[in-house]
Design a protein around this motif. Sequence first.
Motif, PDB file in Angstrom:
ATOM      1  N   ILE A 125      19.010  32.853  55.033  1.00  0.00           N
ATOM      2  CA  ILE A 125      20.443  32.618  54.855  1.00  0.00           C
ATOM      3  C   ILE A 125      21.092  32.781  56.220  1.00  0.00           C
ATOM      4  O   ILE A 125      20.959  33.834  56.854  1.00  0.00           O
ATOM      5  CB  ILE A 125      21.072  33.620  53.873  1.00  0.00           C
ATOM      6  N   ALA A 126      21.700  31.727  56.686  1.00  0.00           N
ATOM      7  CA  ALA A 126      22.318  31.780  58.016  1.00  0.00           C
ATOM      8  C   ALA A 126      23.831  31.839  57.890  1.00  0.00           C
ATOM      9  O   ALA A 126      24.418  31.188  57.026  1.00  0.00           O
ATOM     10  CB  ALA A 126      21.922  30.553  58.820  1.00  0.00           C
ATOM     11  N   THR A 127      24.449  32.690  58.739  1.00  0.00           N
ATOM     12  CA  THR A 127      25.904  32.750  58.785  1.00  0.00           C
ATOM     13  C   THR A 127      26.369  32.066  60.062  1.00  0.00           C
ATOM     14  O   THR A 127      25.952  32.436  61.160  1.00  0.00           O
ATOM     15  CB  THR A 127      26.393  34.212  58.800  1.00  0.00           C
ATOM     16  N   VAL A 128      27.203  31.052  59.887  1.00  0.00           N
ATOM     17  CA  VAL A 128      27.665  30.292  61.057  1.00  0.00           C
ATOM     18  C   VAL A 128      29.168  30.419  61.160  1.00  0.00           C
ATOM     19  O   VAL A 128      29.882  30.258  60.168  1.00  0.00           O
ATOM     20  CB  VAL A 128      27.272  28.805  60.918  1.00  0.00           C
ATOM     21  N   ARG A 129      29.618  30.766  62.405  1.00  0.00           N
ATOM     22  CA  ARG A 129      31.068  30.850  62.577  1.00  0.00           C
ATOM     23  C   ARG A 129      31.564  29.549  63.215  1.00  0.00           C
ATOM     24  O   ARG A 129      31.158  29.182  64.305  1.00  0.00           O
ATOM     25  CB  ARG A 129      31.432  32.034  63.477  1.00  0.00           C
ATOM     26  N   CYS A 130      32.413  28.849  62.478  1.00  0.00           N
ATOM     27  CA  CYS A 130      32.988  27.619  63.028  1.00  0.00           C
ATOM     28  C   CYS A 130      34.366  27.943  63.590  1.00  0.00           C
ATOM     29  O   CYS A 130      35.238  28.418  62.853  1.00  0.00           O
ATOM     30  CB  CYS A 130      33.150  26.551  61.953  1.00  0.00           C
ATOM     31  N   ARG A 131      34.537  27.690  64.875  1.00  0.00           N
ATOM     32  CA  ARG A 131      35.834  27.979  65.476  1.00  0.00           C
ATOM     33  C   ARG A 131      36.831  26.852  65.157  1.00  0.00           C
ATOM     34  O   ARG A 131      36.434  25.698  64.962  1.00  0.00           O
ATOM     35  CB  ARG A 131      35.704  28.132  66.990  1.00  0.00           C
ATOM     36  N   ALA A 132      38.092  27.209  65.190  1.00  0.00           N
ATOM     37  CA  ALA A 132      39.107  26.209  64.871  1.00  0.00           C
ATOM     38  C   ALA A 132      39.231  25.220  66.009  1.00  0.00           C
ATOM     39  O   ALA A 132      39.096  25.590  67.162  1.00  0.00           O
ATOM     40  CB  ALA A 132      40.450  26.900  64.637  1.00  0.00           C
ATOM     41  N   ARG A 133      39.478  23.963  65.677  1.00  0.00           N
ATOM     42  CA  ARG A 133      39.663  23.022  66.788  1.00  0.00           C
ATOM     43  C   ARG A 133      41.051  22.371  66.760  1.00  0.00           C
ATOM     44  O   ARG A 133      41.379  21.544  67.613  1.00  0.00           O
ATOM     45  CB  ARG A 133      38.574  21.962  66.849  1.00  0.00           C
ATOM     46  N   PHE A 134      41.855  22.778  65.838  1.00  0.00           N
ATOM     47  CA  PHE A 134      43.256  22.345  65.761  1.00  0.00           C
ATOM     48  C   PHE A 134      43.404  20.840  65.680  1.00  0.00           C
ATOM     49  O   PHE A 134      44.458  20.299  65.977  1.00  0.00           O
ATOM     50  CB  PHE A 134      44.066  22.886  66.959  1.00  0.00           C
ATOM     51  N   VAL A 135      42.348  20.163  65.336  1.00  0.00           N
ATOM     52  CA  VAL A 135      42.420  18.713  65.189  1.00  0.00           C
ATOM     53  C   VAL A 135      41.784  18.384  63.847  1.00  0.00           C
ATOM     54  O   VAL A 135      40.711  18.898  63.528  1.00  0.00           O
ATOM     55  CB  VAL A 135      41.649  18.002  66.320  1.00  0.00           C
ATOM     56  N   ASP A 136      42.443  17.558  63.117  1.00  0.00           N
ATOM     57  CA  ASP A 136      41.866  17.146  61.843  1.00  0.00           C
ATOM     58  C   ASP A 136      40.820  16.075  62.126  1.00  0.00           C
ATOM     59  O   ASP A 136      41.153  14.938  62.439  1.00  0.00           O
ATOM     60  CB  ASP A 136      42.981  16.602  60.926  1.00  0.00           C
ATOM     61  N   GLU A 137      39.569  16.476  62.040  1.00  0.00           N
ATOM     62  CA  GLU A 137      38.507  15.558  62.456  1.00  0.00           C
ATOM     63  C   GLU A 137      38.447  14.302  61.610  1.00  0.00           C
ATOM     64  O   GLU A 137      37.984  13.261  62.072  1.00  0.00           O
ATOM     65  CB  GLU A 137      37.152  16.273  62.391  1.00  0.00           C
ATOM     66  N   ASP A 138      38.888  14.413  60.385  1.00  0.00           N
ATOM     67  CA  ASP A 138      38.813  13.222  59.535  1.00  0.00           C
ATOM     68  C   ASP A 138      39.774  12.133  60.003  1.00  0.00           C
ATOM     69  O   ASP A 138      39.555  10.955  59.769  1.00  0.00           O
ATOM     70  CB  ASP A 138      39.138  13.598  58.067  1.00  0.00           C
ATOM     71  N   ARG A 139      40.846  12.576  60.623  1.00  0.00           N
ATOM     72  CA  ARG A 139      41.848  11.584  60.989  1.00  0.00           C
ATOM     73  C   ARG A 139      41.802  11.208  62.474  1.00  0.00           C
ATOM     74  O   ARG A 139      42.348  10.180  62.867  1.00  0.00           O
ATOM     75  CB  ARG A 139      43.238  12.102  60.642  1.00  0.00           C
ATOM     76  N   CYS A 140      41.195  12.086  63.276  1.00  0.00           N
ATOM     77  CA  CYS A 140      41.167  11.823  64.728  1.00  0.00           C
ATOM     78  C   CYS A 140      40.356  10.559  65.026  1.00  0.00           C
ATOM     79  O   CYS A 140      39.264  10.371  64.512  1.00  0.00           O
ATOM     80  CB  CYS A 140      40.544  13.009  65.463  1.00  0.00           C
ATOM     81  N   THR A 141      40.925   9.695  65.894  1.00  0.00           N
ATOM     82  CA  THR A 141      40.184   8.485  66.270  1.00  0.00           C
ATOM     83  C   THR A 141      39.558   8.630  67.640  1.00  0.00           C
ATOM     84  O   THR A 141      38.969   7.688  68.169  1.00  0.00           O
ATOM     85  CB  THR A 141      41.128   7.273  66.295  1.00  0.00           C
ATOM     86  N   GLY A 142      39.744   9.784  68.252  1.00  0.00           N
ATOM     87  CA  GLY A 142      39.158   9.995  69.578  1.00  0.00           C
ATOM     88  C   GLY A 142      39.847   9.187  70.655  1.00  0.00           C
ATOM     89  O   GLY A 142      39.221   8.789  71.641  1.00  0.00           O
ATOM     90  N   CYS A 143      41.160   8.956  70.509  1.00  0.00           N
ATOM     91  CA  CYS A 143      41.839   8.090  71.479  1.00  0.00           C
ATOM     92  C   CYS A 143      42.076   8.794  72.816  1.00  0.00           C
ATOM     93  O   CYS A 143      42.255   8.141  73.837  1.00  0.00           O
ATOM     94  CB  CYS A 143      43.170   7.594  70.924  1.00  0.00           C
ATOM     95  N   GLY A 144      42.101  10.134  72.813  1.00  0.00           N
ATOM     96  CA  GLY A 144      42.230  10.861  74.074  1.00  0.00           C
ATOM     97  C   GLY A 144      43.654  11.061  74.547  1.00  0.00           C
ATOM     98  O   GLY A 144      43.886  11.648  75.594  1.00  0.00           O
TER      99      GLY A 144
END
Lengths: 623, 302, 127
Positions: free
Chosen positions: B99-118
């Motif tokens: 059982i692994a515990t992984v800490r995901c840090r916040a990235r303040f960007v909604d990845e589902d909506r981000c198009t990577g436009c920069g």
Amino acid sequence: MATARIEVMLCTGTGCVAGGAFRLKEVLEAELAKHGLREEVSVIPTGCNGFCGQGPLMVAMPEKIFYGWLKPESIPYLVEEHLLKGRPVKKLMFTPPEKKEPIPLLSEIPFFKKQRLLVLRNKGIIDPERIDDYIARDGYTALEKVLTSMHPEEIIEEIIASGLRGRGGAGFPTGIKWKVCRNEQKTPKYIICNCDEGDPGAFMDRSVFESDPHSVIEGQTIAAYAIGASHGYIYVRTEYPLAIKRMQLAIQQAREYGLLGENILDSGFSFNLEIREGSGAFVCGEETSLIHSIEGKSPEPRQRPPFPAQVGIWGCPTVINNVETLATVPVIINRGAEWFSKIGTATSKGTKIFSLVGKINNTGLIEVPMGITLREIIYEIGGGIPNNRKFKAVQTGGPSGGCIPASLMDLPIDYESLTQAGSMMGSGGMIVMDEDTCMVDVAKFFLQFTNDESCGKCTTCREGSEALLEVLTRITNGEGREGDIEFLEELGQAIKDASMCGLGTTLPNPVLSTIRYFRDEYEAHLTYKRCPAKACKNLMAFWIDPALCQACLICKRECPAESIYGEKNIIHVIDQTKCTKCGTCFDVCPPRFNAIKKISGEPIPVVERGIPVERKKKAPVPV
Amino acid sequence: MKNEPEKKQKIGSALVVGGGIGGMQASLDLAEAGIKVYLVDSKPSIGGVMSQLDKTFPTNDCAMCTIAPRLVSIGRHKDISVLTLSEVEKIEGEPGNFIATVRCRARFVDEDRCTGCGTCVANCPVRFIPQPLDGYADVQLSPETKTLVDNIIAEHRFRQGPLMPILQSINVAFNYFPEDVMKYVSRQLEIPLTSILRVASFYNAFSLKPRGKHIINVCMGTTCYVRGGERLMDRFGELLNVKPEETTPDMLFTLKSVRCIGCCGLAPAVMIGEAVYGKLAVKDIQGIIKKYRGNGHAPHDH
Amino acid sequence: MPRMTIEELRAKRETVRKGIYLREGEFTCRITIHMGTCGIAAGARAIVSTFLDELEKSRRKDIMVTTSGCAGLCSKEPMATIELGDHPPVKYIELTPEKTRKIFAEHVLGGNAVPAFALGIGSEKGG
């Protein structure tokens, strides 16, 4: 001022300045004043004359009498005899080694005779610090011509037709480079003059800056007009203070005359030029690295394409040309592409400047037509090898080039033939080596250089040069292993294939070419622990031949390690345990005794201490 | 980190730590084998160091050509979940049943909506401001030094690419780069100190350590080398009792090698300050050092 | 010097060009003033400056003024030899600035030797 009857063209290039040219000028002027000749004889400081091995030197006009190896002490006599009484002074003229009669005329000296001056057309004839001198020698006529009668496209076509190729080393056609840049949509555009002359043994760019800076400015302005640039940079090494000073002055003068700046010669064309200094990094001669350096970024090269002609400095289209290339441009414009393309070989047109240095009688800078053979350069212009030693090889192209052996003496020199021989044109350094030069040691030297100067971006170059160097050091120390030569070849090829910029892809050349032509020397080091040239410190020793030693005490006195045993009239012996092999004794032993010998690959003869000198006759003993 | 279930059937999932080229290939191989993969990387994106290279040793393969297809395959693969900006905190259990515990840090960007436009990167106002670290938030320079440095900065700051001219002038003024001055320049130009140091440490003419009044540059160009430049270097080192790149304790001399000063006609040559000494022999060196030692000034003629 | 137009640059080039003719010129005439100790004592220096002065005035660029040692006829100093084109050289003796000017005008520029001041035409035989 009344017309002068004699003009003394005193060379004030870096070499001659180091030899005391400015001191000579003071003495000369004082002597002239003493004889009341200040009005009749003018002293003109010029840029590098090229025959640096004879410096400090001067040429007396109008007769064109060449004087070399000048000392302040010889000036009073020279002034009285030649400048006052009109009797040229033979003992100060150039006398070829092993000849007795001096050659008075500049044009008759073989060093100058075979040369063809296009880029260096004004060397030694004009005062580089006076724009009027340049203008008087048809300076800025080419600029005049393009601004009044040529369309930028026409200029580019003319340069393409002339067959001019980049003189920085790679030999890319200059006109094509300009065309690519001109066709880019993005503005502004820039033109950079690359005077980051990093190749050890090459100094033609410095010399052009010091002897004729305006020819570069004119060429660069024409290039700017052709590609549509309004701003240019001159990137110059910080190691060349005199060149920087003269170029700054030239830019300032050109600006005052309206030959640079806004609305040049009322033509509506504007061009500004500024100098940027490097700070001692070899890789900055690579064009993308140079751009990064001016931008103030870490000067590492980047992948091409896009080429700087498309995306260069500040992200704008940029042409980067070598000094020599730009200085050739006004000549082509003035005399036409057809005339220019008649000089040289099928693929390499025009002339090339080489710096002829190393173990050669006439050291200096030469400009010769492409296609000339090595033999002509070394034996006719260079005057052969000093002290009757045997010619072994010539190294061209600096750390990116290779060694060309004596067997290829009749090779006509152009871009292609040098590349085929495993070397390259490079910036034009030509280092002559005789039988006392160890080829493995030379390869090691270049690897030390490139290893030091590798920017570290590509693993192959960074680690690969380290690995090559390690093996070469091992070989020169006499600790080479079987298979080392094959390893060097294999690794060298891998580095060539896998590195990105010019530095990495060419750095194995010195190793590969020396293995190709001098494999036996490598094998001697490996198998017999012997250095045939007796140059590798760990594989050689000095000893004093008791049959020749005259016990003069000179070597004992000069030895920094105090390793020489001996007294007056008692034959000297080197204590091998103390000797650091600095070679001082070898240098100071009077040539008429020639008692110090080098030895390699065989046991050092043991000489007992305390043997008195046997003198045949009265041998002179220097005090 | 692969949990092997009890060798009977493919159940459960695998955790791959590190999204470099190795991790990516492992994830793809596992996923192809039918195992659900979680690919964890602490960076904001996978790709690792290879994405910063353009060719790989020793085959000279294009790095991007190697990783790009894998990046695409991973992004598309239904059985691979990529967890970026994440770190494994702990792993418990035994082979086959971790059982692994992984800490995901916040990235303040909604990845589902981000198009990577920069656009956000380009517009972030704090991007280029150096983060003041403790200790040099406010650099105190002596008044004279400050005026000197201010003048240098003022002279060049509005040129395009001001860093090199400024560094060169500072090098002339101080003979080296004092740490405080570098920090001050960093603050003034708003260029991170690390970037400045990267440039400053690249060139041979610059030094981060104090140097002597006279810098002895022994030419080690090919011609000088062939004609015995190395021996001159040894002799200088011996007489001054320093190694190359070192400074004498009295701060009078720094011994350096230089790559060709272009005086090959005078080989072997040495440049001290701006004066060039040509055709030197080992025995001349003592005299030269003496001249400079004598009055502390560069001798006028030689 | 203010900024120039093309015409001004051309004019400038014409003016400065004569400043460097010694270094590149082709010479059709060579004036040699004999400047041994005897010649200098007899006033050869003044002759040199007169020739230079005249040369300056003439604006000619193909004339070389040079000096040489004693001509061996010390009693007739100051002396000068003029070599014009293919003509045999003419030696002039006991020169004064006035004679010099006349020689310059008639011989150098005009092409006619001035027999009144000349020692003779042609050189001594060598060997």
